[in-house]
Design an enzyme around this catalytic site. Structure first.
Site, PDB file in Angstrom:
ATOM      1  N   TYR A 126      25.980  61.776 -68.468  1.00  0.00           N
ATOM      2  CA  TYR A 126      25.802  63.084 -67.862  1.00  0.00           C
ATOM      3  C   TYR A 126      25.534  62.802 -66.492  1.00  0.00           C
ATOM      4  O   TYR A 126      26.156  63.266 -65.384  1.00  0.00           O
ATOM      5  CB  TYR A 126      24.754  63.674 -68.598  1.00  0.00           C
ATOM      6  N   SER A 184      21.748  67.818 -61.251  1.00  0.00           N
ATOM      7  CA  SER A 184      20.439  67.679 -62.084  1.00  0.00           C
ATOM      8  C   SER A 184      19.932  66.601 -61.378  1.00  0.00           C
ATOM      9  O   SER A 184      20.314  65.501 -61.115  1.00  0.00           O
ATOM     10  CB  SER A 184      21.075  67.539 -63.419  1.00  0.00           C
ATOM     11  N   SER A 185      18.312  66.727 -61.533  1.00  0.00           N
ATOM     12  CA  SER A 185      17.623  65.556 -61.063  1.00  0.00           C
ATOM     13  C   SER A 185      17.806  64.183 -62.046  1.00  0.00           C
ATOM     14  O   SER A 185      17.148  63.115 -61.567  1.00  0.00           O
ATOM     15  CB  SER A 185      16.182  65.952 -61.560  1.00  0.00           C
ATOM     16  N   CYS A 186      18.703  64.010 -63.044  1.00  0.00           N
ATOM     17  CA  CYS A 186      18.648  63.014 -63.754  1.00  0.00           C
ATOM     18  C   CYS A 186      19.800  62.070 -63.005  1.00  0.00           C
ATOM     19  O   CYS A 186      19.962  60.936 -63.507  1.00  0.00           O
ATOM     20  CB  CYS A 186      19.085  63.223 -65.273  1.00  0.00           C
ATOM     21  N   LYS A 214      27.499  64.140 -62.898  1.00  0.00           N
ATOM     22  CA  LYS A 214      27.116  64.659 -61.814  1.00  0.00           C
ATOM     23  C   LYS A 214      27.170  64.089 -60.580  1.00  0.00           C
ATOM     24  O   LYS A 214      27.287  64.690 -59.418  1.00  0.00           O
ATOM     25  CB  LYS A 214      25.526  64.981 -62.101  1.00  0.00           C
ATOM     26  N   HIS A 252      16.593  71.865 -74.226  1.00  0.00           N
ATOM     27  CA  HIS A 252      15.729  71.196 -73.503  1.00  0.00           C
ATOM     28  C   HIS A 252      14.019  71.296 -74.090  1.00  0.00           C
ATOM     29  O   HIS A 252      13.964  72.433 -74.937  1.00  0.00           O
ATOM     30  CB  HIS A 252      15.643  71.733 -72.145  1.00  0.00           C
TER      31      HIS A 252
HETATM   32  N1  LIG Z   1      19.070  73.686 -67.930  1.00  0.00           N
HETATM   33  C1  LIG Z   1      18.442  73.006 -67.185  1.00  0.00           C
HETATM   34  O1  LIG Z   1      17.228  72.404 -67.288  1.00  0.00           O
HETATM   35  C2  LIG Z   1      19.173  72.414 -66.050  1.00  0.00           C
HETATM   36  C3  LIG Z   1      20.681  72.681 -65.602  1.00  0.00           C
HETATM   37  N2  LIG Z   1      21.042  72.110 -64.439  1.00  0.00           N
HETATM   38  C4  LIG Z   1      22.572  72.578 -64.281  1.00  0.00           C
HETATM   39  O2  LIG Z   1      22.816  73.806 -64.103  1.00  0.00           O
HETATM   40  C5  LIG Z   1      24.137  74.312 -64.422  1.00  0.00           C
HETATM   41  C6  LIG Z   1      24.103  75.348 -65.785  1.00  0.00           C
HETATM   42  O3  LIG Z   1      23.303  74.932 -66.669  1.00  0.00           O
HETATM   43  P1  LIG Z   1      22.777  75.824 -67.759  1.00  0.00           P
HETATM   44  O4  LIG Z   1      22.839  77.162 -67.344  1.00  0.00           O
HETATM   45  O5  LIG Z   1      21.551  75.354 -67.991  1.00  0.00           O
HETATM   46  O6  LIG Z   1      23.594  75.780 -68.969  1.00  0.00           O
HETATM   47  P2  LIG Z   1      23.912  76.725 -70.161  1.00  0.00           P
HETATM   48  O7  LIG Z   1      24.368  75.874 -71.221  1.00  0.00           O
HETATM   49  O8  LIG Z   1      23.137  77.799 -70.303  1.00  0.00           O
HETATM   50  O9  LIG Z   1      25.340  77.304 -69.649  1.00  0.00           O
HETATM   51  C7  LIG Z   1      26.509  76.462 -69.338  1.00  0.00           C
HETATM   52  C8  LIG Z   1      27.720  77.528 -69.349  1.00  0.00           C
HETATM   53  O10 LIG Z   1      28.674  76.709 -69.012  1.00  0.00           O
HETATM   54  C9  LIG Z   1      29.844  77.230 -69.582  1.00  0.00           C
HETATM   55  N3  LIG Z   1      30.823  76.347 -69.981  1.00  0.00           N
HETATM   56  C10 LIG Z   1      30.453  75.118 -70.743  1.00  0.00           C
HETATM   57  N4  LIG Z   1      31.750  74.481 -70.871  1.00  0.00           N
HETATM   58  C11 LIG Z   1      32.741  75.273 -70.510  1.00  0.00           C
HETATM   59  C12 LIG Z   1      33.978  75.290 -70.399  1.00  0.00           C
HETATM   60  N5  LIG Z   1      34.787  74.255 -71.087  1.00  0.00           N
HETATM   61  N6  LIG Z   1      34.825  76.344 -69.813  1.00  0.00           N
HETATM   62  C13 LIG Z   1      34.319  77.410 -69.362  1.00  0.00           C
HETATM   63  N7  LIG Z   1      33.161  77.275 -69.308  1.00  0.00           N
HETATM   64  C14 LIG Z   1      32.064  76.369 -69.876  1.00  0.00           C
HETATM   65  C15 LIG Z   1      29.487  77.849 -70.919  1.00  0.00           C
HETATM   66  O11 LIG Z   1      30.218  79.351 -70.934  1.00  0.00           O
HETATM   67  P3  LIG Z   1      30.186  79.940 -72.264  1.00  0.00           P
HETATM   68  O12 LIG Z   1      28.886  80.679 -72.401  1.00  0.00           O
HETATM   69  O13 LIG Z   1      31.213  81.389 -71.813  1.00  0.00           O
HETATM   70  O14 LIG Z   1      30.695  79.136 -73.249  1.00  0.00           O
HETATM   71  C16 LIG Z   1      27.734  78.345 -70.355  1.00  0.00           C
HETATM   72  O15 LIG Z   1      27.801  79.568 -69.908  1.00  0.00           O
HETATM   73  C17 LIG Z   1      24.677  72.854 -64.870  1.00  0.00           C
HETATM   74  O16 LIG Z   1      25.446  72.188 -64.134  1.00  0.00           O
HETATM   75  C18 LIG Z   1      23.507  71.945 -65.331  1.00  0.00           C
HETATM   76  O17 LIG Z   1      23.596  70.703 -65.188  1.00  0.00           O
HETATM   77  C19 LIG Z   1      20.357  71.357 -63.729  1.00  0.00           C
HETATM   78  C20 LIG Z   1      19.195  70.836 -64.078  1.00  0.00           C
HETATM   79  C21 LIG Z   1      18.599  71.233 -65.005  1.00  0.00           C
HETATM   80  C1  LIG Z   2      17.497  68.557 -67.274  1.00  0.00           C
HETATM   81  C2  LIG Z   2      17.459  67.241 -68.120  1.00  0.00           C
HETATM   82  O1  LIG Z   2      17.251  67.481 -69.256  1.00  0.00           O
HETATM   83  C3  LIG Z   2      17.168  66.105 -70.053  1.00  0.00           C
HETATM   84  O2  LIG Z   2      16.322  65.284 -69.842  1.00  0.00           O
HETATM   85  P1  LIG Z   2      14.770  65.398 -70.084  1.00  0.00           P
HETATM   86  O3  LIG Z   2      14.226  65.724 -68.976  1.00  0.00           O
HETATM   87  O4  LIG Z   2      14.342  64.003 -70.736  1.00  0.00           O
HETATM   88  O5  LIG Z   2      14.816  66.791 -70.942  1.00  0.00           O
HETATM   89  P2  LIG Z   2      14.244  67.366 -72.241  1.00  0.00           P
HETATM   90  O6  LIG Z   2      13.913  68.733 -71.819  1.00  0.00           O
HETATM   91  O7  LIG Z   2      15.223  67.247 -73.467  1.00  0.00           O
HETATM   92  O8  LIG Z   2      12.855  66.484 -72.676  1.00  0.00           O
HETATM   93  C4  LIG Z   2      11.839  66.181 -71.741  1.00  0.00           C
HETATM   94  C5  LIG Z   2      10.657  65.614 -72.590  1.00  0.00           C
HETATM   95  O9  LIG Z   2      10.278  66.400 -73.457  1.00  0.00           O
HETATM   96  C6  LIG Z   2      10.158  65.657 -74.623  1.00  0.00           C
HETATM   97  N1  LIG Z   2      10.130  66.508 -75.891  1.00  0.00           N
HETATM   98  C7  LIG Z   2       8.949  66.735 -76.754  1.00  0.00           C
HETATM   99  N2  LIG Z   2       9.302  67.719 -77.574  1.00  0.00           N
HETATM  100  C8  LIG Z   2      10.797  68.110 -77.466  1.00  0.00           C
HETATM  101  C9  LIG Z   2      11.510  69.034 -78.138  1.00  0.00           C
HETATM  102  O10 LIG Z   2      11.346  69.471 -79.234  1.00  0.00           O
HETATM  103  N3  LIG Z   2      12.828  68.996 -77.443  1.00  0.00           N
HETATM  104  C10 LIG Z   2      13.207  68.215 -76.177  1.00  0.00           C
HETATM  105  N4  LIG Z   2      14.504  68.621 -75.801  1.00  0.00           N
HETATM  106  N5  LIG Z   2      12.200  67.497 -75.761  1.00  0.00           N
HETATM  107  C11 LIG Z   2      11.000  67.321 -76.126  1.00  0.00           C
HETATM  108  C12 LIG Z   2      11.311  64.729 -74.868  1.00  0.00           C
HETATM  109  O11 LIG Z   2      10.951  63.565 -75.696  1.00  0.00           O
HETATM  110  C13 LIG Z   2      11.149  64.193 -73.226  1.00  0.00           C
HETATM  111  O12 LIG Z   2      10.030  63.333 -72.845  1.00  0.00           O
HETATM  112  C14 LIG Z   2      18.594  65.485 -69.870  1.00  0.00           C
HETATM  113  O13 LIG Z   2      19.543  66.135 -70.398  1.00  0.00           O
HETATM  114  C15 LIG Z   2      19.098  65.361 -68.531  1.00  0.00           C
HETATM  115  O14 LIG Z   2      20.334  65.188 -68.371  1.00  0.00           O
HETATM  116  C16 LIG Z   2      18.603  66.746 -67.577  1.00  0.00           C
HETATM  117  O15 LIG Z   2      19.409  66.737 -66.807  1.00  0.00           O
END
Ligand SMILES: NC(=O)C1=CN([C@@H]2O[C@H](COP(=O)(O)OP(=O)(O)OC[C@H]3O[C@@H](n4cnc5c(N)ncnc54)[C@H](OP(=O)(O)O)[C@@H]3O)[C@@H](O)[C@H]2O)C=CC1
Ligand SMILES: C[C@H]1O[C@H](OP(=O)(O)OP(=O)(O)OC[C@H]2O[C@@H](n3cnc4c(=O)[nH]c(N)nc43)[C@H](O)[C@@H]2O)[C@@H](O)[C@@H](O)C1=O
Length: 316
Positions: free
Chosen positions: A140, A111-113, A144, A183
């Site tokens: 986190y 992830s970009s974090c 990563k 998010h």
């Molecule tokens: N969402 C975002 O904005 C971003 C996501 N990513 C990366 O992309 C990847 C996927 O994220 P995303 O799809 O958003 O996450 P989700 O929460 O939507 O999905 C995560 C999946 O991981 C599975 N999982 C979690 N814990 C376990 C475990 N202990 N055993 C087996 N499976 C597990 C879950 O399975 P089940 O449903 O079966 O429980 C779930 O389907 C991650 O690596 C994340 O860091 C990177 C940048 C941004």
């Molecule tokens: C993908 C990325 O996601 C996370 O980092 P983040 O970019 O800060 O993500 P976020 O989507 O939660 O917030 C973005 C911005 O938005 C604002 N904000 C406003 N209102 C709401 C709100 O209602 N919910 C949330 N969640 N944020 C809100 C919030 O305050 C922040 O300024 C990490 O998990 C990191 O580990 C990671 O990888």
């Protein structure tokens, strides 16, 4: 690099999540006929012995690690111990099992974090480990970063062409719409929708609205992952993003428009802003021939439509 075998088994870890389900759709649409996924209740990836056993039995041609403990800013801030421990366990088990089973290709998603809080913008891949992390998601991020290192160590020690990629903030169908743990985009889609339904005069968003974020539709991400598996083989991680960002205030306005919410937007500054900006430098992935196709306005409207159509089954 060459085209992947469409008939060989491809294991998508996390296939029910936002990213995993998009990968499944994209690979299926591209002719892959042997996709494999197990839910966390069928295979808990923290269970090292079980992971080794499944991967050894399947002997996939490709493993894509889209399984992780994932959440927005507040979830990361509230549960750092789980975000560190579960993610380390999942990725270490998967990668160790892949090496033991001689899996020839693996993609690890971070992830970009992972980049420093005050990295020069747009953030190049070589900014990694050049400064302190953003405290709301440092646990986190460290997990990563360990994943990137494991990919590099496996390449060095075993000569396997494993790769890692770092997506920017993602959104799209199948997202987690939990009011606190999700998010920003899914949280706001839900909050504006509920406010429209109840006729509420205002909606409160978190923080100051001034941080900037870059958003990539998850279908674009899935296309980028397949593209990288077929065209990228380098120890250095590679950014996946659009190269464009907006302030959270602009994002809130866009989301309200997509949902057609007409009320006011207020800001709860007791909630964290997180990192001020994390715009990825996407020149390296663009040079490999990939670029995003879905603009944010279209993607937001499509995601809202998906949310309405799947109201009874959305996560959160
Ligand atoms: N969402 C975002 O904005 C971003 C996501 N990513 C990366 O992309 C990847 C996927 O994220 P995303 O799809 O958003 O996450 P989700 O929460 O939507 O999905 C995560 C999946 O991981 C599975 N999982 C979690 N814990 C376990 C475990 N202990 N055993 C087996 N499976 C597990 C879950 O399975 P089940 O449903 O079966 O429980 C779930 O389907 C991650 O690596 C994340 O860091 C990177 C940048 C941004
Ligand atoms: C993908 C990325 O996601 C996370 O980092 P983040 O970019 O800060 O993500 P976020 O989507 O939660 O917030 C973005 C911005 O938005 C604002 N904000 C406003 N209102 C709401 C709100 O209602 N919910 C949330 N969640 N944020 C809100 C919030 O305050 C922040 O300024 C990490 O998990 C990191 O580990 C990671 O990888």
């Amino acid at each position: 690099m060459h085209q992947l075998d469409r008939e060989a088994p491809v294991y998508i870890a996390g296939h029910r999540g936002l990213v995993g389900s998009a990968l499944w759709r994209h690979l299926e649409a591209n002719g892959f006929t042997n996709l494999v996924g197990w839910s966390s209740s069928e295979l808990d990836l923290r269970d090292r012995a079980a992971v080794h056993e499944r991967v050894r039995a399947l002997r996939p041609a490709v493993v894509i690690d889209a399984a992780a403990r994932v959440g927005g800013i507040l979830a990361n801030h509230t549960y750092p111990a789980e975000f560190l421990s579960e993610n380390l366990q999942i990725q270490v088990n998967l990668m160790d099992a892949a090496v033991a089973a001689e899996v020839p290709r693996l993609l690890f998603l971070g992830s970009s974090c992972i980049y420093p809080k005050f990295a020069e913008q747009p953030i190049r891949e070589d900014s990694l480990l050049t400064g302190a992390l953003e405290p709301t998601n440092d646990a986190y991020a460290i997990a990563k970063i360990a994943g990137i290192m494991q990919v590099q160590a496996i390449r060095r020690q075993y000569g396997l062409p494993y790769i890692s990629a770092m997506p920017t903030n993602l959104y799209g169908p199948g997202d987690n719409f939990h009011p606190r743990n999700s998010h920003v985009l899914p949280a706001l889609i839900r909050r504006f929708h509920e406010a429209k339904e109840s006729g509420a005069a205002s909606v409160t968003c978190w923080g100051t609205g001034t941080p900037k974020r870059e958003f990539l539709h998850v279908d674009d991400l899935a296309a980028a992952c397949l593209h990288l598996l077929e065209h990228y083989d380098d120890p250095q991680t590679i950014n996946i993003g659009t190269g464009v960002d907006q302030t959270i205030a602009e994002i809130a306005e866009m989301t309200a428009a997509a949902v057609d919410y007409q009320g006011d937007i207020e800001w709860d500054t007791s909630k964290p802003d997180g990192t001020p900006r994390k715009l990825l430098d996407v020149s390296r992935i663009k040079a490999t021939g990939w670029k995003p196709q879905i603009d944010l306005q279209t993607g937001l409207s499509d995601t809202y439509r998906w949310f309405l159509q799947h109201a009874s089954e959305v996560r959160g």
